[in-house]
Design an enzyme around this catalytic site. Structure first.
Site, PDB file in Angstrom:
ATOM      1  N   CYS A   1      15.684  -4.104  10.722  1.00  0.00           N
ATOM      2  CA  CYS A   1      15.416  -5.043  11.622  1.00  0.00           C
ATOM      3  C   CYS A   1      13.994  -4.865  12.444  1.00  0.00           C
ATOM      4  O   CYS A   1      13.806  -4.500  13.450  1.00  0.00           O
ATOM      5  CB  CYS A   1      16.382  -5.123  12.815  1.00  0.00           C
ATOM      6  SG  CYS A   1      18.071  -5.323  12.146  1.00  0.00           S
TER       7      CYS A   1
ATOM      8  N   GLY B   1      -1.310  16.923  -4.227  1.00  0.00           N
ATOM      9  CA  GLY B   1       0.106  16.353  -4.033  1.00  0.00           C
ATOM     10  C   GLY B   1       0.237  15.022  -4.826  1.00  0.00           C
ATOM     11  O   GLY B   1       0.548  14.822  -5.828  1.00  0.00           O
TER      12      GLY B   1
HETATM   13  N1  LLP Z   1      -3.857  19.672   1.908  1.00  0.00           N
HETATM   14  C1  LLP Z   1      -3.617  19.311   3.070  1.00  0.00           C
HETATM   15  C2  LLP Z   1      -4.092  20.193   4.244  1.00  0.00           C
HETATM   16  C3  LLP Z   1      -3.142  18.159   3.523  1.00  0.00           C
HETATM   17  O1  LLP Z   1      -2.946  17.828   4.703  1.00  0.00           O
HETATM   18  C4  LLP Z   1      -2.561  17.208   2.487  1.00  0.00           C
HETATM   19  C5  LLP Z   1      -2.149  15.768   2.859  1.00  0.00           C
HETATM   20  C6  LLP Z   1      -2.755  17.733   1.095  1.00  0.00           C
HETATM   21  C7  LLP Z   1      -3.447  18.994   0.807  1.00  0.00           C
HETATM   22  C8  LLP Z   1      -2.183  16.800   0.035  1.00  0.00           C
HETATM   23  O2  LLP Z   1      -3.048  15.599  -0.123  1.00  0.00           O
HETATM   24  P1  LLP Z   1      -2.984  14.787  -1.362  1.00  0.00           P
HETATM   25  O3  LLP Z   1      -3.477  15.528  -2.429  1.00  0.00           O
HETATM   26  O4  LLP Z   1      -1.478  14.433  -1.510  1.00  0.00           O
HETATM   27  O5  LLP Z   1      -3.774  13.603  -1.294  1.00  0.00           O
HETATM   28  N2  LLP Z   1       1.547  10.023   4.180  1.00  0.00           N
HETATM   29  C9  LLP Z   1       0.160   9.926   3.738  1.00  0.00           C
HETATM   30  C10 LLP Z   1      -0.836  10.973   3.085  1.00  0.00           C
HETATM   31  C11 LLP Z   1      -0.742  11.810   4.144  1.00  0.00           C
HETATM   32  C12 LLP Z   1      -1.463  13.094   3.804  1.00  0.00           C
HETATM   33  C13 LLP Z   1      -1.338  14.416   4.430  1.00  0.00           C
HETATM   34  N3  LLP Z   1      -2.067  15.532   4.036  1.00  0.00           N
HETATM   35  C14 LLP Z   1       0.169   8.396   2.588  1.00  0.00           C
HETATM   36  O6  LLP Z   1       1.276   8.287   2.326  1.00  0.00           O
HETATM   37  O7  LLP Z   1      -0.811   8.086   2.209  1.00  0.00           O
END
Ligand code: LLP
Length: 428
Positions: A356, A276
Protein backbone atom coordinates in the site's frame (compact mmCIF):
# COMPACT_ATOMS: atom_id res chain seq x y z
CA UNK A 1 28.72 -12.13 -17.65
CA UNK A 2 25.85 -14.10 -16.19
CA UNK A 3 24.13 -17.40 -16.67
CA UNK A 4 20.55 -16.23 -17.09
CA UNK A 5 19.79 -16.84 -20.75
CA UNK A 6 16.79 -17.39 -23.00
CA UNK A 7 16.64 -20.70 -24.85
CA UNK A 8 13.69 -21.66 -27.01
CA UNK A 9 11.65 -18.79 -25.66
CA UNK A 10 12.26 -19.62 -21.98
CA UNK A 11 14.55 -18.20 -19.34
CA UNK A 12 17.18 -20.55 -17.99
CA UNK A 13 19.38 -20.18 -14.95
CA UNK A 14 22.48 -22.19 -15.82
CA UNK A 15 20.93 -25.40 -17.22
CA UNK A 16 17.54 -25.15 -15.55
CA UNK A 17 14.36 -23.60 -16.95
CA UNK A 18 13.20 -21.02 -14.40
CA UNK A 19 9.50 -21.77 -14.99
CA UNK A 20 9.97 -25.45 -14.26
CA UNK A 21 11.83 -24.68 -11.03
CA UNK A 22 9.15 -22.28 -9.83
CA UNK A 23 6.34 -24.65 -10.75
CA UNK A 24 8.03 -27.52 -8.96
CA UNK A 25 6.93 -26.00 -5.68
CA UNK A 26 9.26 -23.09 -4.96
CA UNK A 27 6.53 -20.57 -5.69
CA UNK A 28 6.91 -16.80 -5.96
CA UNK A 29 8.31 -14.31 -5.24
CA UNK A 30 11.69 -16.05 -5.20
CA UNK A 31 15.28 -14.98 -5.58
CA UNK A 32 17.19 -17.33 -7.86
CA UNK A 33 20.99 -17.23 -7.84
CA UNK A 34 23.55 -18.82 -10.11
CA UNK A 35 26.43 -20.38 -8.16
CA UNK A 36 28.66 -20.51 -11.23
CA UNK A 37 28.13 -16.79 -11.87
CA UNK A 38 29.08 -15.96 -8.28
CA UNK A 39 32.28 -17.98 -8.62
CA UNK A 40 33.09 -16.58 -12.03
CA UNK A 41 32.64 -12.98 -10.90
CA UNK A 42 34.78 -13.56 -7.84
CA UNK A 43 37.56 -15.20 -9.80
CA UNK A 44 37.51 -12.53 -12.53
CA UNK A 45 38.09 -9.90 -9.87
CA UNK A 46 40.77 -12.00 -8.19
CA UNK A 47 42.63 -12.67 -11.42
CA UNK A 48 42.37 -9.05 -12.63
CA UNK A 49 44.15 -7.89 -9.47
CA UNK A 50 46.28 -11.04 -9.00
CA UNK A 51 49.58 -9.24 -9.46
CA UNK A 52 48.97 -7.40 -6.19
CA UNK A 53 48.04 -10.60 -4.34
CA UNK A 54 45.15 -8.76 -2.67
CA UNK A 55 42.67 -9.95 -0.08
CA UNK A 56 39.27 -9.80 -1.73
CA UNK A 57 36.80 -9.14 1.03
CA UNK A 58 33.30 -9.83 -0.30
CA UNK A 59 30.93 -7.17 0.96
CA UNK A 60 28.37 -9.27 2.82
CA UNK A 61 25.79 -6.50 2.94
CA UNK A 62 24.96 -6.97 -0.74
CA UNK A 63 23.86 -10.62 -0.53
CA UNK A 64 24.20 -12.13 2.88
CA UNK A 65 22.83 -15.66 2.59
CA UNK A 66 25.15 -17.97 4.50
CA UNK A 67 25.28 -20.44 1.60
CA UNK A 68 26.51 -17.67 -0.70
CA UNK A 69 29.11 -16.63 1.87
CA UNK A 70 30.26 -20.26 2.16
CA UNK A 71 30.54 -20.54 -1.60
CA UNK A 72 32.81 -17.48 -1.69
CA UNK A 73 34.81 -18.57 1.35
CA UNK A 74 35.53 -21.76 -0.58
CA UNK A 75 36.93 -19.58 -3.36
CA UNK A 76 39.32 -17.96 -0.88
CA UNK A 77 37.38 -14.75 -0.24
CA UNK A 78 37.76 -12.65 2.87
CA UNK A 79 34.74 -10.73 4.15
CA UNK A 80 33.80 -7.08 4.55
CA UNK A 81 31.34 -6.75 7.44
CA UNK A 82 29.54 -3.76 8.91
CA UNK A 83 27.73 -5.18 11.91
CA UNK A 84 27.83 -7.84 14.58
CA UNK A 85 25.21 -9.73 12.60
CA UNK A 86 27.33 -9.78 9.46
CA UNK A 87 30.36 -10.84 11.50
CA UNK A 88 28.26 -13.66 12.95
CA UNK A 89 27.29 -14.79 9.45
CA UNK A 90 30.90 -14.62 8.23
CA UNK A 91 32.18 -16.70 11.14
CA UNK A 92 29.33 -19.22 10.87
CA UNK A 93 30.16 -19.60 7.18
CA UNK A 94 33.74 -20.46 8.08
CA UNK A 95 35.43 -17.25 6.91
CA UNK A 96 39.05 -16.81 7.95
CA UNK A 97 38.85 -14.12 10.68
CA UNK A 98 42.22 -12.72 9.68
CA UNK A 99 40.66 -11.87 6.31
CA UNK A 100 37.72 -9.96 7.79
CA UNK A 101 37.54 -6.17 7.71
CA UNK A 102 34.94 -4.42 9.82
CA UNK A 103 33.72 -0.97 8.71
CA UNK A 104 30.73 1.09 9.83
CA UNK A 105 30.30 4.50 11.41
CA UNK A 106 28.53 3.26 14.54
CA UNK A 107 30.05 0.11 15.99
CA UNK A 108 28.67 -0.63 19.46
CA UNK A 109 30.88 -1.79 22.34
CA UNK A 110 29.22 -5.20 22.13
CA UNK A 111 30.07 -5.47 18.44
CA UNK A 112 33.64 -4.29 19.03
CA UNK A 113 34.12 -6.90 21.74
CA UNK A 114 32.74 -9.62 19.48
CA UNK A 115 35.14 -8.61 16.72
CA UNK A 116 38.08 -8.59 19.14
CA UNK A 117 37.03 -12.05 20.35
CA UNK A 118 36.94 -13.24 16.75
CA UNK A 119 40.43 -11.83 16.06
CA UNK A 120 39.40 -10.10 12.87
CA UNK A 121 42.02 -8.70 10.50
CA UNK A 122 41.24 -4.98 10.57
CA UNK A 123 38.85 -2.51 12.14
CA UNK A 124 38.11 0.15 9.54
CA UNK A 125 37.80 3.30 11.60
CA UNK A 126 35.35 6.00 10.59
CA UNK A 127 36.03 8.74 13.18
CA UNK A 128 38.40 9.87 15.91
CA UNK A 129 35.70 9.25 18.49
CA UNK A 130 35.36 5.66 17.34
CA UNK A 131 39.13 5.21 17.42
CA UNK A 132 39.28 6.58 20.96
CA UNK A 133 36.62 4.09 22.00
CA UNK A 134 38.36 1.16 20.32
CA UNK A 135 41.61 2.09 22.08
CA UNK A 136 39.75 2.24 25.38
CA UNK A 137 38.22 -1.23 24.90
CA UNK A 138 41.36 -2.88 23.51
CA UNK A 139 43.61 -1.48 26.24
CA UNK A 140 41.20 -2.55 28.97
CA UNK A 141 41.30 -6.02 27.50
CA UNK A 142 45.10 -5.78 27.26
CA UNK A 143 45.02 -6.82 23.67
CA UNK A 144 46.27 -5.40 20.40
CA UNK A 145 44.11 -4.98 17.31
CA UNK A 146 44.88 -3.72 13.82
CA UNK A 147 43.03 -0.80 12.32
CA UNK A 148 42.85 1.17 9.11
CA UNK A 149 41.66 4.75 9.08
CA UNK A 150 38.90 5.37 6.56
CA UNK A 151 39.85 8.43 4.65
CA UNK A 152 37.39 10.52 2.77
CA UNK A 153 39.29 11.50 -0.38
CA UNK A 154 36.70 14.07 -1.50
CA UNK A 155 36.24 12.69 -5.00
CA UNK A 156 32.92 12.60 -6.80
CA UNK A 157 32.02 9.11 -8.02
CA UNK A 158 28.95 10.56 -9.81
CA UNK A 159 26.54 8.00 -8.48
CA UNK A 160 23.20 8.31 -6.66
CA UNK A 161 23.30 10.80 -3.79
CA UNK A 162 22.31 8.03 -1.36
CA UNK A 163 25.24 5.83 -2.35
CA UNK A 164 27.95 8.49 -2.62
CA UNK A 165 30.39 8.10 0.23
CA UNK A 166 33.70 9.64 -0.81
CA UNK A 167 32.59 13.29 -0.86
CA UNK A 168 33.47 15.55 2.03
CA UNK A 169 29.93 16.09 3.22
CA UNK A 170 29.03 12.42 3.88
CA UNK A 171 29.15 10.73 7.30
CA UNK A 172 31.91 8.32 6.29
CA UNK A 173 35.60 8.49 7.12
CA UNK A 174 37.77 11.48 8.02
CA UNK A 175 39.13 14.17 5.68
CA UNK A 176 42.68 13.77 4.44
CA UNK A 177 43.88 16.79 6.48
CA UNK A 178 42.28 15.39 9.58
CA UNK A 179 43.81 11.98 8.93
CA UNK A 180 47.32 13.27 9.60
CA UNK A 181 46.21 14.82 12.87
CA UNK A 182 44.48 11.56 13.82
CA UNK A 183 47.71 9.66 13.26
CA UNK A 184 49.65 12.24 15.28
CA UNK A 185 47.27 11.76 18.16
CA UNK A 186 46.59 8.03 18.05
CA UNK A 187 49.05 6.52 15.56
CA UNK A 188 51.57 5.41 18.17
CA UNK A 189 49.09 3.62 20.38
CA UNK A 190 50.01 0.11 21.43
CA UNK A 191 46.51 -1.35 21.80
CA UNK A 192 45.28 -0.25 18.40
CA UNK A 193 47.93 -0.52 15.73
CA UNK A 194 46.83 2.08 13.20
CA UNK A 195 48.61 0.62 10.20
CA UNK A 196 46.29 1.08 7.24
CA UNK A 197 44.23 3.45 5.14
CA UNK A 198 40.75 2.55 3.97
CA UNK A 199 38.87 4.08 1.05
CA UNK A 200 35.37 3.48 -0.25
CA UNK A 201 34.14 6.20 -2.58
CA UNK A 202 30.62 5.08 -3.47
CA UNK A 203 28.59 2.48 -5.25
CA UNK A 204 28.26 1.80 -8.10
CA UNK A 205 31.16 3.68 -9.67
CA UNK A 206 31.11 2.98 -13.39
CA UNK A 207 34.39 4.77 -14.05
CA UNK A 208 37.99 4.19 -13.07
CA UNK A 209 39.09 7.79 -12.72
CA UNK A 210 37.49 8.40 -9.30
CA UNK A 211 39.40 5.38 -7.96
CA UNK A 212 42.64 6.65 -9.49
CA UNK A 213 42.13 10.07 -7.89
CA UNK A 214 41.26 8.61 -4.52
CA UNK A 215 44.17 6.15 -4.54
CA UNK A 216 46.63 8.84 -5.58
CA UNK A 217 45.48 10.97 -2.66
CA UNK A 218 45.75 8.00 -0.31
CA UNK A 219 49.28 7.21 -1.55
CA UNK A 220 50.35 10.82 -0.96
CA UNK A 221 48.98 10.56 2.53
CA UNK A 222 50.75 7.26 3.14
CA UNK A 223 54.03 8.76 1.94
CA UNK A 224 53.64 11.67 4.32
CA UNK A 225 52.72 9.39 7.20
CA UNK A 226 55.67 7.12 6.54
CA UNK A 227 57.94 10.17 6.50
CA UNK A 228 56.56 11.02 9.91
CA UNK A 229 57.58 7.58 11.13
CA UNK A 230 54.27 5.74 10.96
CA UNK A 231 54.31 2.20 9.72
CA UNK A 232 51.59 1.86 7.09
CA UNK A 233 51.34 -1.60 5.60
CA UNK A 234 47.74 -1.86 4.33
CA UNK A 235 45.59 -0.03 1.81
CA UNK A 236 41.97 -1.08 1.49
CA UNK A 237 40.57 0.44 -1.70
CA UNK A 238 36.96 -0.52 -0.94
CA UNK A 239 34.20 -1.64 -3.29
CA UNK A 240 31.79 0.05 -5.67
CA UNK A 241 32.72 -1.73 -8.90
CA UNK A 242 29.79 -1.70 -11.32
CA UNK A 243 27.26 -4.28 -12.48
CA UNK A 244 25.14 -4.53 -15.60
CA UNK A 245 21.64 -3.24 -14.93
CA UNK A 246 20.71 -2.27 -18.47
CA UNK A 247 23.07 -2.66 -21.37
CA UNK A 248 26.57 -3.63 -20.44
CA UNK A 249 27.43 -0.41 -18.62
CA UNK A 250 29.68 -2.14 -16.08
CA UNK A 251 33.43 -2.04 -16.49
CA UNK A 252 35.21 -5.36 -16.15
CA UNK A 253 37.48 -6.12 -13.21
CA UNK A 254 40.29 -5.96 -15.75
CA UNK A 255 39.40 -2.42 -16.77
CA UNK A 256 39.59 -1.25 -13.15
CA UNK A 257 42.78 -3.25 -12.56
CA UNK A 258 44.53 -1.88 -15.64
CA UNK A 259 44.55 1.61 -14.14
CA UNK A 260 44.71 0.71 -10.47
CA UNK A 261 47.39 -2.00 -10.37
CA UNK A 262 50.21 0.21 -11.75
CA UNK A 263 49.54 2.74 -8.97
CA UNK A 264 49.85 0.14 -6.26
CA UNK A 265 52.65 -2.04 -7.60
CA UNK A 266 55.77 -2.00 -5.43
CA UNK A 267 54.29 0.22 -2.73
CA UNK A 268 54.94 -2.28 0.05
CA UNK A 269 51.25 -2.40 0.89
CA UNK A 270 48.85 -5.27 1.55
CA UNK A 271 45.95 -4.43 -0.75
CA UNK A 272 42.34 -5.16 0.17
CA UNK A 273 39.30 -4.87 -2.12
CA UNK A 274 35.69 -4.96 -0.97
CA UNK A 275 33.54 -5.83 -3.99
CA UNK A 276 29.89 -6.65 -3.46
CA UNK A 277 27.62 -5.65 -6.31
CA UNK A 278 30.09 -6.59 -9.08
CA UNK A 279 30.01 -10.15 -7.78
CA UNK A 280 26.37 -10.54 -6.75
CA UNK A 281 24.10 -8.26 -8.79
CA UNK A 282 24.09 -10.19 -12.05
CA UNK A 283 24.23 -13.51 -10.24
CA UNK A 284 20.61 -13.22 -9.10
CA UNK A 285 17.09 -12.53 -10.34
CA UNK A 286 13.78 -12.01 -8.56
CA UNK A 287 10.97 -14.07 -10.05
CA UNK A 288 7.47 -12.82 -9.47
CA UNK A 289 4.03 -13.88 -10.71
CA UNK A 290 1.43 -11.66 -12.34
CA UNK A 291 -1.70 -11.36 -10.22
CA UNK A 292 -3.76 -8.92 -12.25
CA UNK A 293 -3.67 -6.59 -15.20
CA UNK A 294 -5.30 -3.25 -14.54
CA UNK A 295 -6.01 -0.36 -16.86
CA UNK A 296 -6.26 3.08 -15.34
CA UNK A 297 -6.67 6.02 -17.73
CA UNK A 298 -4.03 5.50 -20.37
CA UNK A 299 -1.76 3.53 -18.05
CA UNK A 300 -1.59 -0.20 -17.79
CA UNK A 301 -0.45 -1.81 -14.55
CA UNK A 302 0.91 -5.31 -14.23
CA UNK A 303 0.27 -6.14 -10.59
CA UNK A 304 2.69 -8.83 -9.39
CA UNK A 305 3.26 -10.70 -6.13
CA UNK A 306 6.77 -9.24 -5.66
CA UNK A 307 6.92 -5.84 -4.01
CA UNK A 308 9.10 -3.08 -2.61
CA UNK A 309 9.29 -5.25 0.51
CA UNK A 310 11.18 -7.80 -1.61
CA UNK A 311 13.21 -5.41 -3.78
CA UNK A 312 13.27 -1.81 -2.62
CA UNK A 313 15.88 -0.42 -5.04
CA UNK A 314 13.39 0.97 -7.61
CA UNK A 315 11.36 2.71 -4.89
CA UNK A 316 14.37 3.95 -2.93
CA UNK A 317 16.80 4.99 -5.64
CA UNK A 318 14.65 4.99 -8.77
CA UNK A 319 16.96 2.14 -9.72
CA UNK A 320 16.50 0.48 -13.08
CA UNK A 321 16.09 -3.30 -13.17
CA UNK A 322 15.43 -4.96 -16.48
CA UNK A 323 12.15 -6.93 -16.37
CA UNK A 324 11.06 -9.55 -18.89
CA UNK A 325 8.69 -12.53 -18.91
CA UNK A 326 10.18 -15.85 -17.86
CA UNK A 327 8.54 -17.69 -20.73
CA UNK A 328 7.61 -15.12 -23.37
CA UNK A 329 7.63 -17.57 -26.27
CA UNK A 330 10.11 -17.65 -29.15
CA UNK A 331 8.99 -14.40 -30.77
CA UNK A 332 9.87 -12.44 -27.62
CA UNK A 333 12.90 -14.41 -26.53
CA UNK A 334 15.98 -12.30 -26.14
CA UNK A 335 19.29 -13.19 -27.58
CA UNK A 336 20.95 -10.79 -25.22
CA UNK A 337 19.40 -9.45 -22.05
CA UNK A 338 18.96 -6.24 -24.00
CA UNK A 339 15.81 -5.21 -25.73
CA UNK A 340 15.56 -6.63 -29.19
CA UNK A 341 14.71 -3.98 -31.72
CA UNK A 342 12.66 -6.32 -33.88
CA UNK A 343 10.12 -7.24 -31.24
CA UNK A 344 6.53 -7.65 -32.38
CA UNK A 345 3.77 -5.74 -30.53
CA UNK A 346 4.75 -4.74 -27.02
CA UNK A 347 2.65 -2.92 -24.47
CA UNK A 348 3.80 -0.05 -22.27
CA UNK A 349 3.24 -0.96 -18.61
CA UNK A 350 4.21 -0.27 -15.02
CA UNK A 351 5.08 -3.36 -13.02
CA UNK A 352 3.84 -2.79 -9.49
CA UNK A 353 3.53 -4.75 -6.25
CA UNK A 354 0.67 -5.24 -3.79
CA UNK A 355 2.08 -2.99 -1.02
CA UNK A 356 0.00 0.00 0.00
CA UNK A 357 2.39 2.67 -1.25
CA UNK A 358 2.41 4.54 -4.56
CA UNK A 359 6.16 4.00 -4.51
CA UNK A 360 5.72 0.25 -4.67
CA UNK A 361 6.91 -0.44 -8.19
CA UNK A 362 9.52 -2.69 -9.73
CA UNK A 363 9.56 -1.11 -13.20
CA UNK A 364 7.95 1.92 -14.81
CA UNK A 365 7.09 2.71 -18.44
CA UNK A 366 8.40 -0.54 -19.88
CA UNK A 367 7.51 -2.05 -23.23
CA UNK A 368 6.75 -5.67 -22.45
CA UNK A 369 5.16 -8.46 -24.46
CA UNK A 370 1.44 -8.78 -23.65
CA UNK A 371 1.24 -10.13 -20.09
CA UNK A 372 -1.67 -12.04 -18.61
CA UNK A 373 -2.62 -13.19 -15.13
CA UNK A 374 -0.36 -16.03 -13.99
CA UNK A 375 2.63 -15.08 -16.15
CA UNK A 376 6.01 -15.13 -14.45
CA UNK A 377 8.29 -12.12 -14.73
CA UNK A 378 12.01 -12.00 -14.05
CA UNK A 379 13.52 -8.91 -12.46
CA UNK A 380 17.17 -9.03 -13.46
CA UNK A 381 20.36 -7.90 -11.70
CA UNK A 382 18.66 -8.39 -8.35
CA UNK A 383 21.38 -10.44 -6.65
CA UNK A 384 22.90 -7.44 -4.87
CA UNK A 385 20.97 -5.31 -2.39
CA UNK A 386 17.84 -7.28 -3.22
CA UNK A 387 16.95 -9.78 -0.55
CA UNK A 388 19.27 -8.08 1.97
CA UNK A 389 17.18 -4.92 1.88
CA UNK A 390 13.86 -6.75 2.13
CA UNK A 391 11.43 -5.84 4.89
CA UNK A 392 8.25 -7.22 6.39
CA UNK A 393 6.22 -4.15 5.52
CA UNK A 394 2.52 -4.98 5.16
CA UNK A 395 3.34 -8.22 7.03
CA UNK A 396 4.65 -9.87 3.93
CA UNK A 397 6.75 -12.96 4.66
CA UNK A 398 10.18 -12.73 2.99
CA UNK A 399 10.75 -14.50 -0.31
CA UNK A 400 12.52 -17.82 -0.72
CA UNK A 401 16.10 -17.95 -2.02
CA UNK A 402 17.27 -20.68 -4.37
CA UNK A 403 20.77 -21.51 -5.58
CA UNK A 404 21.26 -23.13 -8.97
CA UNK A 405 24.37 -25.04 -9.89
CA UNK A 406 24.49 -26.57 -13.35
CA UNK A 407 21.40 -28.74 -13.66
CA UNK A 408 20.50 -28.83 -9.97
CA UNK A 409 19.07 -26.38 -7.51
CA UNK A 410 18.53 -26.15 -3.80
CA UNK A 411 16.59 -23.83 -1.55
CA UNK A 412 19.05 -21.80 0.52
CA UNK A 413 16.38 -19.90 2.43
CA UNK A 414 12.89 -21.19 2.84
CA UNK A 415 9.97 -18.92 2.23
CA UNK A 416 8.94 -17.33 5.51
CA UNK A 417 5.63 -18.24 7.11
CA UNK A 418 3.08 -16.14 8.96
CA UNK A 419 4.42 -17.69 12.16
CA UNK A 420 7.87 -16.30 11.32
CA UNK A 421 6.30 -12.86 11.16
CA UNK A 422 5.15 -12.91 14.77
CA UNK A 423 7.72 -15.30 16.28
CA UNK A 424 9.82 -12.59 17.98
CA UNK A 425 6.63 -11.00 19.31
CA UNK A 426 5.26 -14.24 20.71
CA UNK A 427 8.55 -15.31 22.32
CA UNK A 428 8.56 -12.60 24.99
N1 LLP B 1 32.81 -1.30 1.25
C1 LLP B 1 32.12 -0.39 1.95
C2 LLP B 1 32.77 0.32 3.04
C3 LLP B 1 30.78 -0.13 1.60
O1 LLP B 1 30.10 0.79 2.30
C4 LLP B 1 30.18 -0.81 0.53
C5 LLP B 1 28.80 -0.56 0.17
C6 LLP B 1 30.95 -1.78 -0.16
C7 LLP B 1 32.27 -1.99 0.22
C8 LLP B 1 30.41 -2.58 -1.30
O2 LLP B 1 30.05 -1.81 -2.38
P1 LLP B 1 29.67 -2.54 -3.76
O3 LLP B 1 30.91 -3.20 -4.29
O4 LLP B 1 28.61 -3.52 -3.47
O5 LLP B 1 29.19 -1.47 -4.65
N2 LLP B 1 21.97 -0.28 -1.26
C9 LLP B 1 22.67 0.40 -2.32
C10 LLP B 1 24.15 0.25 -2.22
C11 LLP B 1 24.74 0.68 -0.89
C12 LLP B 1 26.20 0.43 -0.81
C13 LLP B 1 26.66 0.51 0.60
N3 LLP B 1 28.05 0.28 0.77
C14 LLP B 1 22.12 -0.09 -3.65
O6 LLP B 1 21.20 -0.89 -3.65
O7 LLP B 1 22.58 0.35 -4.70
Amino acid sequence: MDLFTYRNGELYCENLPVRQMVDSGIGTPTYIYSATTFREHYSRMASAFAELDPIICYSIKCCQNIHIIRLLVDQGAGMDVVSGGELYRALKAGADPSKIVYAGAGKTDKEINEAIDAKIGWFNIESEAELGNLIHIASQRQTTVRAALRVNPDVDPKTHRHTTTGKKETKFGVDIERARRTFEEYGRNKSVRLCGIHLHIGSPVNAVQPYVEAIEKALDLILALRRDGFEIDTLDIGGGYGADYSAGEALSGKAYAQMIVPLLRGQGLKIILEPGRSIAANAGILVTRTLFIKRSGDRQFVIVDGAMSDLIRPALYDAYHFVWPVAPGPQYALTERLRDLNMPETVRVDVVGPVCETGDFLAKDRDLPPIKRGDLLAVFSAGAYGFTMASHYNSRPNAAEVLVEGSTFRTIRRRETYDDLIAAEEQV
